[in-house]
Design a protein around this motif. Sequence first.
Motif, short mmCIF file in Angstrom:
data_model
loop_
_atom_site.label_atom_id
_atom_site.label_comp_id
_atom_site.label_asym_id
_atom_site.label_seq_id
_atom_site.Cartn_x
_atom_site.Cartn_y
_atom_site.Cartn_z
N ASP A 1 -9.31 9.43 -4.35
CA ASP A 1 -8.83 8.02 -4.73
C ASP A 1 -8.13 7.34 -3.66
OD1 ASP A 1 -10.32 8.80 -7.01
OD2 ASP A 1 -8.35 8.84 -8.26
N GLY A 2 -7.73 7.98 -2.52
CA GLY A 2 -7.17 7.04 -1.64
C GLY A 2 -5.57 6.86 -1.97
N VAL A 3 -5.00 8.00 -2.94
CA VAL A 3 -3.61 7.78 -3.21
C VAL A 3 -2.81 8.68 -2.15
CG1 VAL A 3 -1.74 7.80 -4.91
CG2 VAL A 3 -3.96 7.05 -5.71
N GLN A 4 -3.19 9.87 -2.17
CA GLN A 4 -2.52 10.90 -1.32
C GLN A 4 -3.42 10.78 -0.11
OE1 GLN A 4 -1.18 14.50 -3.05
NE2 GLN A 4 -1.49 15.76 -1.28
N TYR A 5 -2.96 11.15 1.12
CA TYR A 5 -3.66 10.84 2.12
C TYR A 5 -4.44 12.35 2.67
CZ TYR A 5 -5.21 10.14 6.95
OH TYR A 5 -6.12 10.12 8.15
N ALA A 6 -3.74 13.49 2.67
CA ALA A 6 -4.21 14.76 3.02
C ALA A 6 -3.64 15.88 2.27
CB ALA A 6 -4.12 15.02 4.41
N THR A 7 -4.05 17.06 2.31
CA THR A 7 -3.51 18.22 1.63
C THR A 7 -3.97 19.47 2.90
OG1 THR A 7 -3.25 19.89 -0.19
CG2 THR A 7 -5.33 19.07 0.39
N ILE A 8 -3.34 20.62 2.57
CA ILE A 8 -3.84 21.68 3.19
C ILE A 8 -4.43 22.85 2.46
CG2 ILE A 8 -3.04 23.76 4.94
CD1 ILE A 8 -2.37 20.68 5.95
N PHE A 9 -5.61 23.00 2.92
CA PHE A 9 -6.26 24.13 2.11
C PHE A 9 -6.07 25.48 2.57
CE2 PHE A 9 -10.84 26.30 1.37
CZ PHE A 9 -10.54 26.62 0.04
N LYS A 10 -5.49 26.44 1.69
CA LYS A 10 -5.27 27.89 1.98
C LYS A 10 -6.35 28.40 0.81
CE LYS A 10 -0.88 27.89 1.91
NZ LYS A 10 0.71 28.44 2.00
N ASP A 11 -7.38 28.98 1.30
CA ASP A 11 -8.21 29.79 0.25
C ASP A 11 -7.69 30.94 -0.27
OD1 ASP A 11 -10.36 30.74 -1.22
OD2 ASP A 11 -11.77 30.06 0.51
N THR A 12 -7.27 30.61 -1.56
CA THR A 12 -6.41 31.83 -2.07
C THR A 12 -7.19 32.99 -2.41
OG1 THR A 12 -6.81 30.56 -4.21
CG2 THR A 12 -4.56 30.47 -3.58
N LYS B 1 0.72 -1.31 0.07
CA LYS B 1 -0.11 0.00 0.15
C LYS B 1 0.71 1.25 -0.07
CE LYS B 1 -1.25 -0.24 4.91
NZ LYS B 1 -0.73 0.99 5.71
N MET B 2 0.30 2.20 -0.50
CA MET B 2 1.03 3.69 -0.77
C MET B 2 0.96 4.15 0.87
SD MET B 2 1.96 5.68 -2.89
CE MET B 2 1.63 5.51 -4.39
N PRO B 3 2.02 4.72 1.14
CA PRO B 3 2.39 5.33 2.42
C PRO B 3 1.54 6.51 2.64
CG PRO B 3 4.53 5.42 1.26
CD PRO B 3 3.38 4.95 0.25
N ILE B 4 1.27 6.91 3.81
CA ILE B 4 0.73 8.19 4.02
C ILE B 4 1.39 9.44 3.68
CG2 ILE B 4 -0.41 9.61 6.00
CD1 ILE B 4 -1.71 6.80 5.44
N ILE B 5 0.96 10.32 2.60
CA ILE B 5 1.62 11.38 1.94
C ILE B 5 0.77 12.62 2.29
CG2 ILE B 5 2.48 12.31 -0.06
CD1 ILE B 5 2.70 9.27 -0.97
N THR B 6 1.38 13.87 2.94
CA THR B 6 0.55 14.80 2.98
C THR B 6 1.03 15.91 1.91
OG1 THR B 6 2.63 16.01 4.14
CG2 THR B 6 1.07 14.60 5.46
N GLY B 7 0.44 17.15 2.12
CA GLY B 7 0.83 18.28 1.06
C GLY B 7 0.22 19.47 1.32
N GLN B 8 0.17 20.34 0.42
CA GLN B 8 -0.41 21.52 0.53
C GLN B 8 -0.95 22.12 -0.68
OE1 GLN B 8 1.00 25.78 2.56
NE2 GLN B 8 2.58 24.43 2.12
N ASP B 9 -2.03 23.08 -0.49
CA ASP B 9 -2.68 23.96 -1.46
C ASP B 9 -3.84 23.20 -2.15
OD1 ASP B 9 -0.57 25.86 -1.22
OD2 ASP B 9 0.48 25.20 -3.21
N ALA B 10 -4.27 22.12 -1.71
CA ALA B 10 -5.52 21.60 -2.64
C ALA B 10 -5.44 21.78 -3.98
CB ALA B 10 -6.71 22.02 -1.71
#
Length: 381
Positions: A299-310, A280-289
């Motif tokens: 789709d369950g590939v990336q775990y999370a991102t951070i939403f910064k409302d531009t 399985k894919m590791p837990i992967i974070t992110g930013q910017d949505a």
Amino acid sequence: MNVRRPLAVLTAGLVLSLSACGGGGAGSTDGASSSSAKPEDITVGVAMPTQTSERWIADGKAVKEGLEKAGYKVDLQYANDDIPTQGQQIDQMITKGDDLLILAAIDGTALSSQLDAAKAANIKVISYDRLIRDSANVDFYVSFDNYKVGVQQGTALLTGLGLLNADGSKGTATGPFNVELFAGSLDDNNAGFFWNGAFDTIKPFIDSGVIKIKSGQTKIDEAATLRWQQEVAQKRMEDLLTSAYSDGSKVDGVLSPYDGISRGIITALQNAGYGGSGNKMPIITGQDAEIASVKLINDGVQYATIFKDTRKLAEQAITVAEAYLDGKEPEANDTKTYDNGVKVVPSFLLQSDIVYKDNIKPLLVDSGYYTQAEVDAGQAS
Ligand code: BGC
């Protein structure tokens, strides 16, 4: 092309507040404040770093549209992540007589001569999202609470690994987990804030041995990604897999500070067989949505991102611009955190949210940031 629907409420408020100051702005001929200038006589120079990342396209568009709606002319430039190009663009804005500058720097330490020229021409400078460093001539900073963005990235990683529950309480997982860490571009002041917030959050688990950084690369300069580039991140992930995981051990989590970097990491992992059956894919974070990454989360590939409302950041930048053009001091909500090496720059910081698969709809769809169709397609229309 990425089209953001404006927040009706924000836009209405903006138009009202901007029209209230019509007739009282800066002069367009000499860049100096003049109480007689009308918005249509005022040009705002807006410098953005790159169009290779969706968020900056959205930022540029939202700032331009908001200013134009209020009657101002806008001189919007993108610099392809090239430092000299951005310097020249800002030089030209000043020579052309733009009345105010909103600048998202590529290299936060490279704009001192431009800021000196702006000061000499009595042009106010708003540092947009990325703090401009080493200059006294930054008047204001609009951004998000960048340390907290890092805390949210660390929290998302811990939650995905099961070390925390969704409500922040201690989870049942015991590990140990193999985790690798990525940072942003070191010439961007934000990179350190994101890193510190995330690192402080996961450090207790590293100290207790529950999280293992198998590569041993735990310093920001080892983890950094020049210009936040996807390909640079992919290459580093490939190298990490070869150097630290050829013994058959698996990566359980990757701290990533930005969705483009996450996509590079995901490609490297997929090429190495992750995401297939029994791997399985590791837990992967992110930013910017970013829309492509929101789909990966769905789709369950990336775990999370951070939403910064531009849209909100653009609105805040315009509120600050409006105050300056009206000869007023803008309102800050933080006057302590952002020391640029010469002075503490008065700031207005916005809040961000963690996006997981189960809150894509309330955060991103219900707010009109994306449609459900765009999320499903992974592409903004
Ligand atoms: C921004 C992030 C973005 C990164 C890469 C940072 O300065 O705050 O939102 O992910 O640059 O573009």
